[in-house]
Design a protein around this motif. Sequence first.
Motif, PDB file in Angstrom:
ATOM      1  N   THR A   1      -0.111  -2.982  -6.000  1.00  0.00           N
ATOM      2  CA  THR A   1       1.230  -3.149  -6.570  1.00  0.00           C
ATOM      3  C   THR A   1       1.317  -4.429  -7.385  1.00  0.00           C
ATOM      4  O   THR A   1       0.556  -5.375  -7.149  1.00  0.00           O
ATOM      5  CB  THR A   1       2.298  -3.186  -5.452  1.00  0.00           C
ATOM      6  OG1 THR A   1       3.605  -3.199  -6.036  1.00  0.00           O
ATOM      7  CG2 THR A   1       2.155  -4.414  -4.571  1.00  0.00           C
ATOM      8  N   THR A   2       2.210  -4.446  -8.359  1.00  0.00           N
ATOM      9  CA  THR A   2       2.563  -5.690  -9.066  1.00  0.00           C
ATOM     10  C   THR A   2       4.004  -6.084  -8.745  1.00  0.00           C
ATOM     11  O   THR A   2       4.619  -6.871  -9.453  1.00  0.00           O
ATOM     12  CB  THR A   2       2.413  -5.522 -10.590  1.00  0.00           C
ATOM     13  OG1 THR A   2       3.214  -4.403 -11.029  1.00  0.00           O
ATOM     14  CG2 THR A   2       0.955  -5.299 -10.979  1.00  0.00           C
ATOM     15  N   ALA A   3       4.540  -5.520  -7.652  1.00  0.00           N
ATOM     16  CA  ALA A   3       5.944  -5.743  -7.295  1.00  0.00           C
ATOM     17  C   ALA A   3       6.144  -6.914  -6.335  1.00  0.00           C
ATOM     18  O   ALA A   3       7.259  -7.160  -5.890  1.00  0.00           O
ATOM     19  CB  ALA A   3       6.522  -4.474  -6.669  1.00  0.00           C
ATOM     20  N   VAL A   4       5.085  -7.651  -6.010  1.00  0.00           N
ATOM     21  CA  VAL A   4       5.223  -8.815  -5.130  1.00  0.00           C
ATOM     22  C   VAL A   4       5.990  -9.924  -5.862  1.00  0.00           C
ATOM     23  O   VAL A   4       5.801 -10.133  -7.055  1.00  0.00           O
ATOM     24  CB  VAL A   4       3.841  -9.342  -4.695  1.00  0.00           C
ATOM     25  CG1 VAL A   4       3.977 -10.585  -3.822  1.00  0.00           C
ATOM     26  CG2 VAL A   4       3.071  -8.256  -3.945  1.00  0.00           C
ATOM     27  N   ARG A   5       6.836 -10.611  -5.150  1.00  0.00           N
ATOM     28  CA  ARG A   5       7.565 -11.745  -5.708  1.00  0.00           C
ATOM     29  C   ARG A   5       7.445 -12.932  -4.756  1.00  0.00           C
ATOM     30  O   ARG A   5       7.472 -12.732  -3.555  1.00  0.00           O
ATOM     31  CB  ARG A   5       9.054 -11.393  -5.938  1.00  0.00           C
ATOM     32  CG  ARG A   5       9.305 -10.287  -6.962  1.00  0.00           C
ATOM     33  CD  ARG A   5       8.872 -10.744  -8.364  1.00  0.00           C
ATOM     34  NE  ARG A   5       9.169  -9.760  -9.374  1.00  0.00           N
ATOM     35  CZ  ARG A   5       8.324  -8.807  -9.796  1.00  0.00           C
ATOM     36  NH1 ARG A   5       7.120  -8.711  -9.261  1.00  0.00           N
ATOM     37  NH2 ARG A   5       8.669  -7.947 -10.742  1.00  0.00           N
TER      38      ARG A   5
ATOM     39  N   VAL B   1      -0.442  -0.419 -12.697  1.00  0.00           N
ATOM     40  CA  VAL B   1      -1.252  -1.283 -11.850  1.00  0.00           C
ATOM     41  C   VAL B   1      -2.644  -0.700 -11.582  1.00  0.00           C
ATOM     42  O   VAL B   1      -3.627  -1.436 -11.468  1.00  0.00           O
ATOM     43  CB  VAL B   1      -0.521  -1.583 -10.515  1.00  0.00           C
ATOM     44  CG1 VAL B   1      -0.283  -0.312  -9.708  1.00  0.00           C
ATOM     45  CG2 VAL B   1      -1.300  -2.603  -9.690  1.00  0.00           C
ATOM     46  N   THR B   2      -2.750   0.617 -11.542  1.00  0.00           N
ATOM     47  CA  THR B   2      -4.035   1.251 -11.228  1.00  0.00           C
ATOM     48  C   THR B   2      -5.058   0.998 -12.323  1.00  0.00           C
ATOM     49  O   THR B   2      -6.202   0.619 -12.049  1.00  0.00           O
ATOM     50  CB  THR B   2      -3.845   2.775 -11.037  1.00  0.00           C
ATOM     51  OG1 THR B   2      -2.764   3.005 -10.128  1.00  0.00           O
ATOM     52  CG2 THR B   2      -5.110   3.424 -10.502  1.00  0.00           C
ATOM     53  N   ASN B   3      -4.670   1.196 -13.576  1.00  0.00           N
ATOM     54  CA  ASN B   3      -5.602   1.070 -14.693  1.00  0.00           C
ATOM     55  C   ASN B   3      -5.667  -0.339 -15.275  1.00  0.00           C
ATOM     56  O   ASN B   3      -6.629  -0.682 -15.955  1.00  0.00           O
ATOM     57  CB  ASN B   3      -5.230   2.049 -15.810  1.00  0.00           C
ATOM     58  CG  ASN B   3      -6.347   2.224 -16.827  1.00  0.00           C
ATOM     59  OD1 ASN B   3      -7.491   2.501 -16.463  1.00  0.00           O
ATOM     60  ND2 ASN B   3      -6.037   2.063 -18.101  1.00  0.00           N
TER      61      ASN B   3
ATOM     62  N   ASN C   1     -11.121  -0.146   2.493  1.00  0.00           N
ATOM     63  CA  ASN C   1      -9.727  -0.299   2.076  1.00  0.00           C
ATOM     64  C   ASN C   1      -9.600  -1.291   0.926  1.00  0.00           C
ATOM     65  O   ASN C   1     -10.192  -2.366   0.961  1.00  0.00           O
ATOM     66  CB  ASN C   1      -8.867  -0.810   3.241  1.00  0.00           C
ATOM     67  CG  ASN C   1      -8.770   0.206   4.370  1.00  0.00           C
ATOM     68  OD1 ASN C   1      -8.804   1.414   4.133  1.00  0.00           O
ATOM     69  ND2 ASN C   1      -8.662  -0.276   5.591  1.00  0.00           N
ATOM     70  N   ILE C   2      -8.830  -0.915  -0.083  1.00  0.00           N
ATOM     71  CA  ILE C   2      -8.544  -1.777  -1.234  1.00  0.00           C
ATOM     72  C   ILE C   2      -7.081  -2.193  -1.167  1.00  0.00           C
ATOM     73  O   ILE C   2      -6.195  -1.344  -1.029  1.00  0.00           O
ATOM     74  CB  ILE C   2      -8.784  -1.025  -2.565  1.00  0.00           C
ATOM     75  CG1 ILE C   2     -10.236  -0.569  -2.681  1.00  0.00           C
ATOM     76  CG2 ILE C   2      -8.399  -1.897  -3.755  1.00  0.00           C
ATOM     77  CD1 ILE C   2     -10.449   0.468  -3.770  1.00  0.00           C
ATOM     78  N   ARG C   3      -6.840  -3.503  -1.257  1.00  0.00           N
ATOM     79  CA  ARG C   3      -5.451  -3.985  -1.320  1.00  0.00           C
ATOM     80  C   ARG C   3      -5.318  -4.979  -2.458  1.00  0.00           C
ATOM     81  O   ARG C   3      -6.067  -5.942  -2.545  1.00  0.00           O
ATOM     82  CB  ARG C   3      -5.032  -4.660  -0.011  1.00  0.00           C
ATOM     83  CG  ARG C   3      -4.758  -3.704   1.124  1.00  0.00           C
ATOM     84  CD  ARG C   3      -3.850  -4.323   2.181  1.00  0.00           C
ATOM     85  NE  ARG C   3      -4.301  -5.646   2.560  1.00  0.00           N
ATOM     86  CZ  ARG C   3      -3.477  -6.633   2.926  1.00  0.00           C
ATOM     87  NH1 ARG C   3      -2.167  -6.455   2.919  1.00  0.00           N
ATOM     88  NH2 ARG C   3      -3.957  -7.813   3.282  1.00  0.00           N
ATOM     89  N   LEU C   4      -4.371  -4.713  -3.324  1.00  0.00           N
ATOM     90  CA  LEU C   4      -4.067  -5.619  -4.433  1.00  0.00           C
ATOM     91  C   LEU C   4      -2.563  -5.843  -4.424  1.00  0.00           C
ATOM     92  O   LEU C   4      -1.798  -4.956  -4.816  1.00  0.00           O
ATOM     93  CB  LEU C   4      -4.501  -5.015  -5.772  1.00  0.00           C
ATOM     94  CG  LEU C   4      -4.205  -5.900  -6.987  1.00  0.00           C
ATOM     95  CD1 LEU C   4      -5.295  -6.939  -7.152  1.00  0.00           C
ATOM     96  CD2 LEU C   4      -4.085  -5.072  -8.256  1.00  0.00           C
TER      97      LEU C   4
END
Length: 347
Positions: free
Chosen positions: A227-231, A171-173, A145-148
């Motif tokens: 995702t880059t949607a974390v705040r 975010v993927t690339n 599993n990959i989590r970013l």
Amino acid sequence: VGCGRVFNHYVKILNGRKKKDFKITAVCDQKKKLAIKASKIFKCEYFLDYNFMLKKYNGKLDLVIILTPSGSHFKHSLLALKKGFNVLCEKPATMIPEDAIKLKKLALKNKLIFGIAFQNRFNKSVLSLKKLFEKKKFGKILVVNIRLLWSRDQGYYNDEWHGSWKADGGVTNQQAIHHIDVARWIFGPISSVNSIMTNQINKLQAEDTNNAILRFKNGAIGSMQVTTAVRPKDLTASLEVIGEKGFMVLGGIALNKIENFYFKSLTKSEKKMISTSNEIVENGYGNSHSTVIEKIFENIKNKSKKFPISATDGFLTAKLIHALYKSDEKRSWINVNKNVRSARLGR
């Protein structure tokens, strides 16, 4: 070449080297303000025209480091290789997989190095994971599993290239490519993917979030949650590996820690390796760019043309990235082994 965001990280790496066996001769950026600022840091000449810089220093430089926007990597690498310069290129090497093969052939023809900065491969935790896998400590691999879970605010995407299909991707690339590359490098190949991409919070052409299922050739099933949607800040970059004989979880914000593990048996040296694998990092770049720099400097000094992270690596990872985008476009499973190309990425 390119004096933007990642350039500042390279400044820290280069200025932090104990060996003063190199000199930055020139910097180049289309934005005069950035070029001048960079030239003051290294006390060197600056250029606004890349072609002119290569022409002036033709045959007089050992290495060109490409730090320009992703969509320019192929063009800028190609020009340098044609002019006879060794090249270290930030990821992705190319937006289109076949372009990486063109760079490989040109480097071989001109007897030059073409290397890619997939620096996470040199993280202590990642190398420990790889060694334990090669020693068959996991047994059969069952799950990967990959989590970013990272944060990029809207300002990040409001420049002329971040998040665009032609010059970047989402975010993927841009971010998760490092972690996808590590999973493919150690446990791959990945045979098929099913991906769903969305924009959850950020406004950009490409995606800020991707959830995907991965099928590995070795029989393992994997997942991606990126995702880059974390705040308001980066939360984690993790890789979870479950085997029939043990498991390991890499985490931190840059795959820089072994957060959890279990194996039926470990030697004394293996236990020591695991216990010394954690690193403190400032940000998601991690610490391993320094290792990338050291390796390519040593290759140049020893006149070795084989860099550990090659154009072939760039091709295989780019091929997988395109399959993930194609899956979202087709809303179906995609066979990675076929020459599948995204209708959006790099277009």
